[in-house]
Write a protein that holds these residues in place. Structure first.
Motif, PDB file in Angstrom:
ATOM      1  N   ALA A 191     -30.498 -38.292 111.287  1.00  0.00           N
ATOM      2  CA  ALA A 191     -30.514 -39.166 110.108  1.00  0.00           C
ATOM      3  C   ALA A 191     -29.089 -39.454 109.641  1.00  0.00           C
ATOM      4  O   ALA A 191     -28.262 -38.549 109.512  1.00  0.00           O
ATOM      5  CB  ALA A 191     -31.304 -38.495 108.979  1.00  0.00           C
ATOM      6  N   GLY A 192     -28.805 -40.688 109.382  1.00  0.00           N
ATOM      7  CA  GLY A 192     -27.483 -41.092 108.905  1.00  0.00           C
ATOM      8  C   GLY A 192     -26.509 -41.386 110.022  1.00  0.00           C
ATOM      9  O   GLY A 192     -25.469 -42.028 109.796  1.00  0.00           O
ATOM     10  N   SER A 194     -27.018 -43.290 112.562  1.00  0.00           N
ATOM     11  CA  SER A 194     -27.127 -44.697 112.979  1.00  0.00           C
ATOM     12  C   SER A 194     -26.119 -45.573 112.249  1.00  0.00           C
ATOM     13  O   SER A 194     -25.623 -46.570 112.802  1.00  0.00           O
ATOM     14  CB  SER A 194     -28.548 -45.213 112.728  1.00  0.00           C
TER      15      SER A 194
END
Length: 232
Positions: A191-192, A194
């Motif tokens: 998560a994060g 990208s």
């Protein structure tokens, strides 16, 4: 008796007066006849006293008065010519000193320009060496990342991003083959992560950081030209 005494006194007074007058007449006669003068009287008085007479000092004649020196017209012209010549020599000396000072100033400016040129050349060579060394180091790191597994390469890239070395990561990825880039970026799955991939791809698309460096160099070039010796 009183009359007799008074007559005797009067007779004595007349006698003294007659004697004094007679002596004055005789002295006047002798002065005229013998041509007496102060020098002869001095000599006679010395003889009467039993002293060897000495000739009185003759008065020293006064030195002749020196008439003031008259300056001729030619001497006045010569003096004026000397003053004019002195002024001309001083003016020549000042002009010579001013010329020497101007020559020294020109030489100093030339030496400063030469020194500035040498300094700029040295800085350029030093920058070239630094860039060359950095490029060689970047190529070495790039080859290492390409030989690592994508997950290991991703770990190293994340460490660089945490240190704020975004531009270095962009340049490393830009030099890799597209297949290798895709495999490494494909490991950014958490998560994060990208968002980081999107930022990296955007900077690669813009040709960063070379594009920013080129823009900065283009802005700094006119300023560098203005700051050079002799610039306007």
């Amino acid at each position: 008796m009183r009359r007799l005494l008074g007559g005797m006194v009067t007779l004595g007074v007349y006698f003294c007066a007659a004697t004094l007058i007679s002596e004055l007449i005789i002295l006047a006669y002798l002065w005229s006849a013998w041509k007496l003068d102060p020098q002869r009287l001095h000599k006679a008085a010395a003889v009467a006293r039993g002293i060897e007479p000495t000739a009185p000092k003759a008065e020293e004649p006064a030195p002749p008065e020196v008439p003031p020196e008259e300056v001729s017209f030619e001497e006045i012209l010569d003096r004026r010519a000397l003053k004019v010549r002195d002024l001309e020599l001083r003016e020549i000396a000042l002009r010579t000193a001013a010329g020497a000072l101007s020559a020294q100033q020109s030489q100093l400016i030339e030496e400063q320009q030469k020194l500035a040129s040498q300094s700029a050349d040295f800085e350029s060579r030093l920058s070239t060496l630094k860039d060359g060394a950095a490029a060689q180091g970047r190529e070495a790191v790039q080859r290492i990342l390409e030989t690592l597994k994508p997950a290991q390469a991703k770990t190293q890239i994340m460490a660089m991003l945490d240190k704020g070395e975004l531009d270095e990561v962009v340049m490393l990825l830009s030099g890799m083959q597209e297949s290798k880039q895709a495999k490494i970026l494909g490991e950014f799955k958490a998560a994060g992560e990208s968002d980081k991939v999107a930022e990296l791809l955007e900077r690669i698309r813009q040709g960063q950081p070379e594009a920013s460096l080129a823009d900065a160099a283009q802005v700094a070039a006119p300023q560098a030209t203005t700051n050079q010796p002799g610039g306007t």
